[in-house]
Structures are given as C-alpha cells and as structure tokens.
Design a protein around this motif. Structure first.
Motif, PDB file in Angstrom:
ATOM      1  N   LEU A   1       1.192  -0.869   0.285  1.00 21.76           N
ATOM      2  CA  LEU A   1       0.430   0.305  -0.264  1.00 21.76           C
ATOM      3  C   LEU A   1       0.776   1.300   0.147  1.00 21.76           C
ATOM      4  O   LEU A   1       0.757   2.915  -0.650  1.00 21.76           O
ATOM      5  N   LYS A   2       1.844   0.712   1.019  1.00 16.81           N
ATOM      6  CA  LYS A   2       2.520   2.437   1.032  1.00 16.81           C
ATOM      7  C   LYS A   2       3.684   2.709  -0.522  1.00 16.81           C
ATOM      8  O   LYS A   2       4.034   3.578  -0.878  1.00 16.81           O
ATOM      9  N   LYS A   3       3.688   1.611  -0.911  1.00 18.31           N
ATOM     10  CA  LYS A   3       4.209   1.833  -2.618  1.00 18.31           C
ATOM     11  C   LYS A   3       3.394   1.904  -3.629  1.00 18.31           C
ATOM     12  O   LYS A   3       3.924   2.980  -4.679  1.00 18.31           O
ATOM     13  N   TYR A   4       2.000   1.403  -3.876  1.00 19.01           N
ATOM     14  CA  TYR A   4       1.397   2.436  -4.491  1.00 19.01           C
ATOM     15  C   TYR A   4       1.050   4.047  -4.187  1.00 19.01           C
ATOM     16  O   TYR A   4       0.982   4.484  -4.915  1.00 19.01           O
ATOM     17  N   LYS A   5       0.586   3.943  -3.351  1.00 23.62           N
ATOM     18  CA  LYS A   5       0.527   5.223  -2.586  1.00 23.62           C
ATOM     19  C   LYS A   5       1.297   6.272  -2.924  1.00 23.62           C
ATOM     20  O   LYS A   5       0.782   7.279  -3.631  1.00 23.62           O
ATOM     21  N   LYS A   6       2.915   6.032  -2.675  1.00 27.04           N
ATOM     22  CA  LYS A   6       4.514   6.358  -3.111  1.00 27.04           C
ATOM     23  C   LYS A   6       3.956   6.863  -4.468  1.00 27.04           C
ATOM     24  O   LYS A   6       4.316   8.159  -5.418  1.00 27.04           O
TER      25      LYS A   6
END
Length: 121
Positions: free
Chosen positions: A5-10
């Motif tokens: 999720l962090k990667k997606y939002k980043k």
C-alpha cells in the motif's frame, strides 16, 4: 500501512507532483478512498492494481478528465506569451521612433520668408 500500500501511494504521489497546486487535494481524496476500502492493508500490490488500477492509469485518467495541460502544452503557452510580449515591445519601439522622428521634423522646420524683387524699367 502495509508495504504494498505504501508503494502504491508513493507511486501515485510521484505522479501527482506534476499537477497544479490547486488540484493537489485530488491526491488526498484518492488516498482517502483507497484507505476506506475494506481489507486494503492485507492486499498485495497486484491486488491493489487489480482493484484500483495502475497508478499511471489513474493519473492519466485524471489528467484527461480534467483537461489539464501536459508539460508540452505548458511550454507552448509560455512561447505564445513570450512571442506576444516581444511583438508588443516591437510595436512600442516603432511608435516611439515615429514620435521621435515627428518631433525632430517639427523642431527643424525652417520658417521661410518670401521676398519679391521687382525691377523698375
């Protein structure tokens, strides 16, 4: 928040950095919508992409829907502004030169007297 999720939002955030400042809340709204989705923390990156779409696709869809200018179009607009500014400056220079020439012409005007010479025979 999970790593996928962090990667997606980043990735989304890096894409939305190109959006004008007044449109920045859109990124926050998209993240909020993603966070409200059930079990989003347990999803893998592939499941996030399947559910919400590729970050690039979300960005380009937003750009197309909101008729925002691409960087190329922004440069075209800036060239138009520069062209118009230069054109206006050239026109002003012509007007100033014309006024200067007219002033010099009036200043150097010589009054002439007409002298008649008559011969007596």
């Amino acid at each position: 928040m999970s790593k996928p999720l962090k990667k997606y939002k980043k990735e989304l955030k890096s894409l939305f950095n190109n959006v004008p400042k007044e449109k920045k809340p859109v990124y926050d709204h998209i993240c909020k919508t993603i966070d409200e989705y059930p079990n989003v923390d347990t999803m893998s990156y592939d499941e996030l992409v399947e559910q919400f779409g590729e970050p690039e696709n979300i960005y380009y869809q937003y750009i197309n829907d909101n008729d925002l200018y691409s960087p190329v179009q922004k440069h075209k607009r800036s060239y138009k502004k520069i062209f118009i500014t230069v054109l206006v400056l050239i026109l002003i220079a012509f007007v100033v030169e014309f006024i200067s020439i007219a002033y010099e012409a009036r200043k150097s005007f010589i009054d002439r007297e007409v002298v008649e010479i008559t011969y007596d025979n």
